[in-house]
Write a protein that holds these residues in place. Structure first.
Motif, PDB file in Angstrom:
ATOM      1  N   UNK A  40       0.822  -1.216   0.000  1.00 11.74           N
ATOM      2  CA  UNK A  40       0.000   0.000   0.000  1.00 11.74           C
ATOM      3  C   UNK A  40       0.851   1.259   0.000  1.00 11.74           C
ATOM      4  N   UNK A  41       2.029   1.201   0.609  1.00 12.54           N
ATOM      5  CA  UNK A  41       2.887   2.377   0.639  1.00 12.54           C
ATOM      6  C   UNK A  41       3.856   2.411  -0.546  1.00 12.54           C
ATOM      7  N   UNK A  42       3.807   1.392  -1.387  1.00 15.42           N
ATOM      8  CA  UNK A  42       4.668   1.275  -2.559  1.00 15.42           C
ATOM      9  C   UNK A  42       4.053   2.042  -3.721  1.00 15.42           C
ATOM     10  N   UNK A  43       4.881   2.657  -4.550  1.00 17.03           N
ATOM     11  CA  UNK A  43       4.412   3.367  -5.743  1.00 17.03           C
ATOM     12  C   UNK A  43       3.907   2.334  -6.749  1.00 17.03           C
ATOM     13  N   UNK A  44       2.586   2.272  -6.927  1.00 20.24           N
ATOM     14  CA  UNK A  44       1.990   1.240  -7.787  1.00 20.24           C
ATOM     15  C   UNK A  44       1.774   1.705  -9.227  1.00 20.24           C
ATOM     16  N   UNK A  57      10.484  -7.764  -3.753  1.00 17.41           N
ATOM     17  CA  UNK A  57      11.107  -7.462  -2.455  1.00 17.41           C
ATOM     18  C   UNK A  57      12.011  -8.608  -2.016  1.00 17.41           C
ATOM     19  N   UNK A  58      11.592  -9.851  -2.279  1.00 17.72           N
ATOM     20  CA  UNK A  58      12.436 -11.007  -1.942  1.00 17.72           C
ATOM     21  C   UNK A  58      13.744 -10.956  -2.721  1.00 17.72           C
ATOM     22  N   UNK A  59      13.645 -10.633  -4.011  1.00 17.39           N
ATOM     23  CA  UNK A  59      14.848 -10.561  -4.843  1.00 17.39           C
ATOM     24  C   UNK A  59      15.757  -9.415  -4.396  1.00 17.39           C
ATOM     25  N   UNK A  60      15.166  -8.316  -3.991  1.00 19.98           N
ATOM     26  CA  UNK A  60      15.944  -7.134  -3.605  1.00 19.98           C
ATOM     27  C   UNK A  60      16.594  -7.281  -2.226  1.00 19.98           C
ATOM     28  N   UNK A  61      15.836  -7.819  -1.251  1.00 15.20           N
ATOM     29  CA  UNK A  61      16.304  -7.847   0.136  1.00 15.20           C
ATOM     30  C   UNK A  61      16.611  -9.250   0.676  1.00 15.20           C
ATOM     31  N   UNK A  62      16.307 -10.276  -0.090  1.00 17.54           N
ATOM     32  CA  UNK A  62      16.530 -11.649   0.365  1.00 17.54           C
ATOM     33  C   UNK A  62      15.215 -12.348   0.650  1.00 17.54           C
ATOM     34  N   UNK A  63      15.235 -13.666   0.561  1.00 17.79           N
ATOM     35  CA  UNK A  63      14.007 -14.435   0.718  1.00 17.79           C
ATOM     36  C   UNK A  63      13.456 -14.427   2.137  1.00 17.79           C
ATOM     37  N   UNK A  64      14.220 -13.884   3.076  1.00 14.21           N
ATOM     38  CA  UNK A  64      13.733 -13.812   4.449  1.00 14.21           C
ATOM     39  C   UNK A  64      13.135 -12.446   4.805  1.00 14.21           C
ATOM     40  N   UNK A  65      12.981 -11.566   3.828  1.00 13.05           N
ATOM     41  CA  UNK A  65      12.526 -10.200   4.113  1.00 13.05           C
ATOM     42  C   UNK A  65      11.170 -10.167   4.799  1.00 13.05           C
ATOM     43  N   UNK A  66      10.240 -11.002   4.391  1.00 10.25           N
ATOM     44  CA  UNK A  66       8.895 -10.943   4.986  1.00 10.25           C
ATOM     45  C   UNK A  66       8.894 -11.527   6.395  1.00 10.25           C
TER      46      UNK A  66
END
Length: 176
Positions: A40-44, A57-66
């Protein structure tokens, strides 16, 4: 903190499992809510779906981001985590808590599709093809592996009462 990770393919009954936990006074966090809040806070403007955003987000920060973002919302002696999609996420939780149990909820694809269409959420599939594509995306994140390696498997193709009873029995056994 005792963490109980609840996982399963979309439409297996994780929400009903959480209802049982809530009725028992066991708090939980939904990883999907964590994703939706961030989305929701992401530029869609680029028209990414929620699933595409989660994967980016997983690709950018790693698969453990969530997992990391969900942990920020937890406290107390026992907490349920809904929606874990990979062993990387489960391992992130395991690195922060000594007592982690993975529970997988399982239902047939036919049952899951019917449930997803019935609940009419924004991410409900509009066709069997879309349903299959979503399953493939979730499996690609590692969901099949965490389900296969879960500590406890609860089948959910019977009656609602049978599933609720099985869920309550499992949760009672896991109380600290």
């Amino acid at each position: 903190m005792r963490l109980i990770i609840v996982t399963g393919m979309p439409g297996t009954g994780k929400e009903e499992f959480l209802n049982v936990a809530s009725e028992m006074g066991i708090p939980f966090v939904r990883m999907g809510d964590t994703v939706r809040n961030a989305y929701q806070s992401f530029d869609t403007k680029n028209k990414m779906s929620i699933g595409e955003f989660a994967e980016a987000e997983r690709k950018r920060y790693g698969y453990d981001i969530w997992a990391k973002r969900s942990l920020e919302r937890m406290s107390g002696p026992m907490y349920l985590v809904d929606g874990c999609r990979s062993m990387d996420e489960a391992d992130a939780f395991r690195s922060l808590a000594k007592d982690v149990t993975v529970i997988a909820i399982h239902s047939t694809p036919e049952t899951r599709y019917e449930r997803l269409v019935k609940r009419k959420r924004d991410d409900a599939p509009s066709s069997l093809k879309e349903f299959a594509e979503r399953d493939e995306r979730e499996i690609g994140w590692g969901l099949a592996k965490i389900v296969a390696l879960s500590d406890i498997m609860i089948p959910n193709d019977g009656t609602l009462e049978e599933f609720r009873n099985a869920s309550e029995n499992v949760l009672e056994r896991l109380r600290p």
